[in-house]
Design an enzyme around this catalytic site. Structure first.
Site, PDB file in Angstrom:
ATOM      1  N   GLU A 131       0.859  -1.188   0.000  1.00  0.00           N
ATOM      2  CA  GLU A 131       0.000   0.000   0.000  1.00  0.00           C
ATOM      3  C   GLU A 131       0.893   1.235   0.000  1.00  0.00           C
ATOM      4  O   GLU A 131       1.908   1.265   0.699  1.00  0.00           O
ATOM      5  CB  GLU A 131      -0.888  -0.023   1.267  1.00  0.00           C
ATOM      6  CG  GLU A 131      -1.625   1.279   1.530  1.00  0.00           C
ATOM      7  CD  GLU A 131      -2.466   1.260   2.824  1.00  0.00           C
ATOM      8  OE1 GLU A 131      -2.821   0.169   3.320  1.00  0.00           O
ATOM      9  OE2 GLU A 131      -2.753   2.351   3.336  1.00  0.00           O
ATOM     10  N   GLU A 155      -2.658  11.778   2.921  1.00  0.00           N
ATOM     11  CA  GLU A 155      -3.497  11.208   3.977  1.00  0.00           C
ATOM     12  C   GLU A 155      -3.223  11.937   5.285  1.00  0.00           C
ATOM     13  O   GLU A 155      -2.080  12.271   5.585  1.00  0.00           O
ATOM     14  CB  GLU A 155      -3.203   9.719   4.173  1.00  0.00           C
ATOM     15  CG  GLU A 155      -4.135   9.086   5.193  1.00  0.00           C
ATOM     16  CD  GLU A 155      -3.883   7.614   5.451  1.00  0.00           C
ATOM     17  OE1 GLU A 155      -2.791   7.140   5.158  1.00  0.00           O
ATOM     18  OE2 GLU A 155      -4.800   6.955   5.972  1.00  0.00           O
TER      19      GLU A 155
HETATM   20  C1  LIG Z   1      -9.929   4.385   3.359  1.00  0.00           C
HETATM   21  O1  LIG Z   1     -10.223   3.047   3.255  1.00  0.00           O
HETATM   22  C2  LIG Z   1      -9.198   2.147   3.634  1.00  0.00           C
HETATM   23  C3  LIG Z   1      -9.709   0.798   3.531  1.00  0.00           C
HETATM   24  O2  LIG Z   1     -11.085   0.847   3.660  1.00  0.00           O
HETATM   25  C4  LIG Z   1      -8.680   2.341   4.972  1.00  0.00           C
HETATM   26  O3  LIG Z   1      -7.556   1.533   5.188  1.00  0.00           O
HETATM   27  C5  LIG Z   1      -8.327   3.756   5.077  1.00  0.00           C
HETATM   28  O4  LIG Z   1      -7.812   3.973   6.335  1.00  0.00           O
HETATM   29  C6  LIG Z   1      -9.573   4.571   4.788  1.00  0.00           C
HETATM   30  N1  LIG Z   1      -9.373   5.903   5.077  1.00  0.00           N
HETATM   31  C7  LIG Z   1      -8.319   6.533   4.735  1.00  0.00           C
HETATM   32  C8  LIG Z   1      -8.331   7.964   5.054  1.00  0.00           C
HETATM   33  O5  LIG Z   1      -7.378   6.040   4.186  1.00  0.00           O
END
Ligand SMILES: *[C@@H]1O[C@H](CO)[C@@H](O)[C@H](O)[C@H]1NC(C)=O
Ligand SMILES: *[C@@H]1O[C@H](CO)[C@@H](O)[C@H](O)[C@H]1NC(C)=O
Ligand SMILES: *[C@@H]1O[C@H](CO)[C@@H](O)[C@H](O)[C@H]1NC(C)=O
Length: 321
Positions: free
Chosen positions: A137, A142
């Site tokens: 990933e 973020e």
């Molecule tokens: C977005 O989705 C993923 C998996 O659902 C999660 O790991 C992630 O933390 C979520 N939010 C963000 C801000 O990345």
């Protein structure tokens, strides 16, 4: 005659050179306006990170204007009109996943505005399918708590770490990318630009986030909107780009002690906006925001009028064969 023949020879050998130089890529995916609806799928799962969010499907997001496309704009937002009933999964929001997947590539995200507000946890990131953390990933943009600068992060299976801060303008807050270390913190490089996240980012008119992924490194750059040193190819939507003269990125993840070929497989691009949950919920206590995270998110719709992404476009470039 002769001179124009010469000139075309020169042009030919010049472009042949460009074709073989490392760092040279051609545009393969140009996602702008309505084409977001073709390039992405809407996911309605429960947030695996336990956010107080109700991800809606494409029809719902379209009819409720949580996604909105015009010729050169794509908006993705959370609901900012309704109090959320206590039995609901959470505040309506959107999570989109690209239909195409990518190995070596450059992804250019032209972002004019990113979600802000108490309890928001927005992200632009890439991941490999269902067997996480197999395949890796990459988090490009973020954060939580409206607080920057942005941090870019890799999450992998055990046996991948970063050697130090050389080659980047940011700095690592953790070197080990192994998801088992420190509760999946990942190897995280914080940007040196205070306008790279949240309200500051929006005041600066946003800018461009760019990921370059090769078989031996990942690099992530951020240029704010009015930075004169943004590469012309990034700013002007070029068909071809060459990353080799872009200078140091804020985040540089080399393969010295991380076998990128085995740790990373083909990636989808994901954009999501959740609330509270594992990270934003945990940080809420020190955020200066009122009440508790879940209570605030459920009961204060108007606090989320600025909880939206505004994309100019997403462009993906892939290496010349
Ligand atoms: C977005 O989705 C993923 C998996 O659902 C999660 O790991 C992630 O933390 C979520 N939010 C963000 C801000 O990345
Ligand atoms: C939908 O959202 C867009 C972008 O924020 C806005 O310009 C438009 O007026 C909204 N439409 C409605 C019907 O609210
Ligand atoms: C949240 O933001 C506040 C105010 O900017 C700051 O003092 C605090 O350190 C931040 N907490 C986290 C976890 O980011």
């Amino acid at each position: 005659m002769l001179s124009s023949f010469r000139a075309s020879l020169v042009v030919f050998s010049f472009s042949a050179l460009v074709l073989v130089s490392a760092g040279s890529y051609g545009l393969t995916d140009f996602i702008e306006g309505q084409s977001f609806y073709d390039a992405f799928e809407w996911e309605t799962l429960d947030d695996p990170t336990h956010g107080k969010v109700n991800y809606v499907d494409a029809e719902t997001s379209y009819y409720n204007n949580l996604t909105y496309a015009s010729q050169d704009t794509f908006i993705l937002r959370a609901d900012y009109k309704s109090v959320v009933p206590p039995q609901s999964r959470g505040r309506d929001s959107v999570r989109i996943v690209s239909k195409s997947t990518f190995m070596e590539h450059v992804a250019v995200f032209d972002v004019r505005h990113m979600p802000e507000g108490c309890g928001t946890w927005p992200a632009i990131w890439e991941v490999h399918g269902d067997n996480w953390p197999e395949g890796g990933e990459v988090d490009i943009l973020e954060g939580v708590n409206d607080s920057g600068p942005n941090a870019a992060t890799l999450h992998t299976t055990p046996g991948c770490s970063m050697p130090g801060n050389a080659g980047q303008t940011g700095y690592f807050t953790q070197f080990d990318c192994n998801y088992e270390v420190n509760g999946n913190t990942g190897c995280s490089a914080r940007s040196d630009n205070p306008n790279s996240y949240g309200p500051n980012f929006n005041r600066a008119g946003g800018g461009w986030y760019v990921l370059e992924r090769t078989e031996t490194f990942m690099k992530i750059w951020f240029w704010e909107r009015y930075n004169p040193s943004v590469p012309a190819s990034v700013r002007d939507y070029s068909e071809d780009i060459d990353t080799s003269n872009w200078g140091a990125p804020f985040a540089y993840f080399p393969s010295n002690s991380c076998d990128m070929r085995s740790k990373f497989q083909d990636h989808s691009i994901i954009i999501n906006l959740t609330f509270c949950g594992d990270w934003a919920g945990g940080a809420y206590g020190q955020s200066g925001c009122p009440s508790s995270c879940e209570d605030f998110v459920m009961n204060n719709p108007h606090a989320f009028t600025n909880a939206f992404f505004d994309f100019g476009s997403i462009r993906v470039y892939q290496p010349y064969e």
